[in-house]
Design a protein around this motif. Structure first.
Motif, PDB file in Angstrom:
ATOM      1  N   LEU A 145       0.830  -1.211   0.000  1.00 26.18           N
ATOM      2  CA  LEU A 145       0.000   0.000   0.000  1.00 26.18           C
ATOM      3  C   LEU A 145       0.861   1.257   0.000  1.00 26.18           C
ATOM      4  O   LEU A 145       0.542   2.238  -0.686  1.00 26.18           O
ATOM      5  N   LYS A 146       1.948   1.221   0.733  1.00 26.67           N
ATOM      6  CA  LYS A 146       2.857   2.365   0.754  1.00 26.67           C
ATOM      7  C   LYS A 146       3.474   2.577  -0.626  1.00 26.67           C
ATOM      8  O   LYS A 146       3.536   3.699  -1.133  1.00 26.67           O
ATOM      9  N   ALA A 147       3.908   1.493  -1.250  1.00 23.23           N
ATOM     10  CA  ALA A 147       4.501   1.585  -2.585  1.00 23.23           C
ATOM     11  C   ALA A 147       3.471   2.062  -3.611  1.00 23.23           C
ATOM     12  O   ALA A 147       3.787   2.853  -4.496  1.00 23.23           O
ATOM     13  N   LEU A 148       2.243   1.595  -3.473  1.00 26.22           N
ATOM     14  CA  LEU A 148       1.182   1.994  -4.396  1.00 26.22           C
ATOM     15  C   LEU A 148       0.940   3.493  -4.336  1.00 26.22           C
ATOM     16  O   LEU A 148       0.684   4.134  -5.356  1.00 26.22           O
ATOM     17  N   SER A 149       1.054   4.060  -3.151  1.00 23.30           N
ATOM     18  CA  SER A 149       0.792   5.490  -3.000  1.00 23.30           C
ATOM     19  C   SER A 149       1.946   6.359  -3.485  1.00 23.30           C
ATOM     20  O   SER A 149       1.771   7.550  -3.701  1.00 23.30           O
ATOM     21  N   SER A 150       3.122   5.764  -3.676  1.00 25.59           N
ATOM     22  CA  SER A 150       4.271   6.591  -4.038  1.00 25.59           C
ATOM     23  C   SER A 150       4.900   6.252  -5.386  1.00 25.59           C
ATOM     24  O   SER A 150       5.546   7.108  -5.991  1.00 25.59           O
ATOM     25  N   ASP A 151       4.721   5.049  -5.872  1.00 25.63           N
ATOM     26  CA  ASP A 151       5.377   4.662  -7.120  1.00 25.63           C
ATOM     27  C   ASP A 151       4.595   5.186  -8.321  1.00 25.63           C
ATOM     28  O   ASP A 151       3.375   5.090  -8.354  1.00 25.63           O
ATOM     29  N   THR A 152       5.290   5.735  -9.288  1.00 20.43           N
ATOM     30  CA  THR A 152       4.631   6.298 -10.468  1.00 20.43           C
ATOM     31  C   THR A 152       4.654   5.365 -11.677  1.00 20.43           C
ATOM     32  O   THR A 152       3.997   5.651 -12.678  1.00 20.43           O
ATOM     33  N   SER A 153       5.358   4.253 -11.581  1.00 17.85           N
ATOM     34  CA  SER A 153       5.430   3.302 -12.701  1.00 17.85           C
ATOM     35  C   SER A 153       4.121   2.516 -12.805  1.00 17.85           C
ATOM     36  O   SER A 153       3.707   1.854 -11.849  1.00 17.85           O
ATOM     37  N   LEU A 154       3.499   2.592 -13.965  1.00 23.01           N
ATOM     38  CA  LEU A 154       2.238   1.867 -14.150  1.00 23.01           C
ATOM     39  C   LEU A 154       2.433   0.369 -13.975  1.00 23.01           C
ATOM     40  O   LEU A 154       1.610  -0.290 -13.329  1.00 23.01           O
ATOM     41  N   ASN A 155       3.500  -0.184 -14.513  1.00 24.92           N
ATOM     42  CA  ASN A 155       3.726  -1.626 -14.377  1.00 24.92           C
ATOM     43  C   ASN A 155       3.887  -2.037 -12.930  1.00 24.92           C
ATOM     44  O   ASN A 155       3.364  -3.077 -12.508  1.00 24.92           O
ATOM     45  N   VAL A 156       4.591  -1.247 -12.148  1.00 19.53           N
ATOM     46  CA  VAL A 156       4.744  -1.539 -10.721  1.00 19.53           C
ATOM     47  C   VAL A 156       3.382  -1.475 -10.046  1.00 19.53           C
ATOM     48  O   VAL A 156       3.018  -2.360  -9.272  1.00 19.53           O
ATOM     49  N   TYR A 188      -2.410  -6.444  -8.386  1.00 19.56           N
ATOM     50  CA  TYR A 188      -2.567  -7.895  -8.516  1.00 19.56           C
ATOM     51  C   TYR A 188      -2.219  -8.586  -7.190  1.00 19.56           C
ATOM     52  O   TYR A 188      -2.960  -9.448  -6.720  1.00 19.56           O
ATOM     53  N   SER A 189      -1.112  -8.182  -6.602  1.00 23.32           N
ATOM     54  CA  SER A 189      -0.666  -8.794  -5.339  1.00 23.32           C
ATOM     55  C   SER A 189      -1.652  -8.544  -4.212  1.00 23.32           C
ATOM     56  O   SER A 189      -1.924  -9.442  -3.408  1.00 23.32           O
ATOM     57  N   LEU A 190      -2.182  -7.340  -4.149  1.00 21.55           N
ATOM     58  CA  LEU A 190      -3.166  -7.036  -3.099  1.00 21.55           C
ATOM     59  C   LEU A 190      -4.406  -7.917  -3.254  1.00 21.55           C
ATOM     60  O   LEU A 190      -4.977  -8.379  -2.265  1.00 21.55           O
ATOM     61  N   GLY A 191      -4.806  -8.162  -4.497  1.00 23.59           N
ATOM     62  CA  GLY A 191      -5.940  -9.063  -4.728  1.00 23.59           C
ATOM     63  C   GLY A 191      -5.647 -10.479  -4.286  1.00 23.59           C
ATOM     64  O   GLY A 191      -6.528 -11.188  -3.804  1.00 23.59           O
ATOM     65  N   GLU A 192      -4.414 -10.896  -4.405  1.00 22.54           N
ATOM     66  CA  GLU A 192      -4.022 -12.245  -3.996  1.00 22.54           C
ATOM     67  C   GLU A 192      -4.005 -12.418  -2.477  1.00 22.54           C
ATOM     68  O   GLU A 192      -4.437 -13.445  -1.968  1.00 22.54           O
ATOM     69  N   ILE A 193      -3.478 -11.411  -1.759  1.00 22.73           N
ATOM     70  CA  ILE A 193      -3.362 -11.582  -0.303  1.00 22.73           C
ATOM     71  C   ILE A 193      -4.591 -11.072   0.450  1.00 22.73           C
ATOM     72  O   ILE A 193      -4.746 -11.353   1.630  1.00 22.73           O
ATOM     73  N   LYS A 194      -5.458 -10.321  -0.221  1.00 25.82           N
ATOM     74  CA  LYS A 194      -6.772  -9.921   0.296  1.00 25.82           C
ATOM     75  C   LYS A 194      -6.756  -9.153   1.626  1.00 25.82           C
ATOM     76  O   LYS A 194      -7.558  -9.437   2.517  1.00 25.82           O
TER      77      LYS A 194
END
Length: 75
Positions: A11-22, A28-34
């Motif tokens: 979640l921290k990386a999602l809020s700061s990373d600007t790379s669309l692929n990242v 995808y990972s958040l959906g996996e670990i729920k």
């Protein structure tokens, strides 16, 4: 690493990373670990202006069993 630490890091990386692929891989990972903490973030991103990111957020919600994903995907 416990799932809670993983989800916090994602979640921290999602809020700061600007790379669309990242960001797509994080969604995808958040959906996996729920993690429950990710639901509001994914719900918000379902309406993202980038269709790939919105789709990844919808898929994550679907994996979590969130009814909002059904509305977005089928409504």
């Amino acid at each position: 690493m416990p799932d809670s630490l993983v989800s916090e890091s994602l979640l921290k990386a999602l809020s700061s990373d600007t790379s669309l692929n990242v960001r797509l891989n994080i969604l995808y990972s958040l959906g996996e670990i729920k993690p429950a903490k990710a639901r509001p973030v994914l719900q918000r991103l379902v309406r993202d202006k980038n269709p790939r990111q919105a789709c990844a957020a919808s898929a994550g919600l679907a994996k979590m069993g969130d009814a909002k994903a059904f509305d977005v995907l089928c409504g």
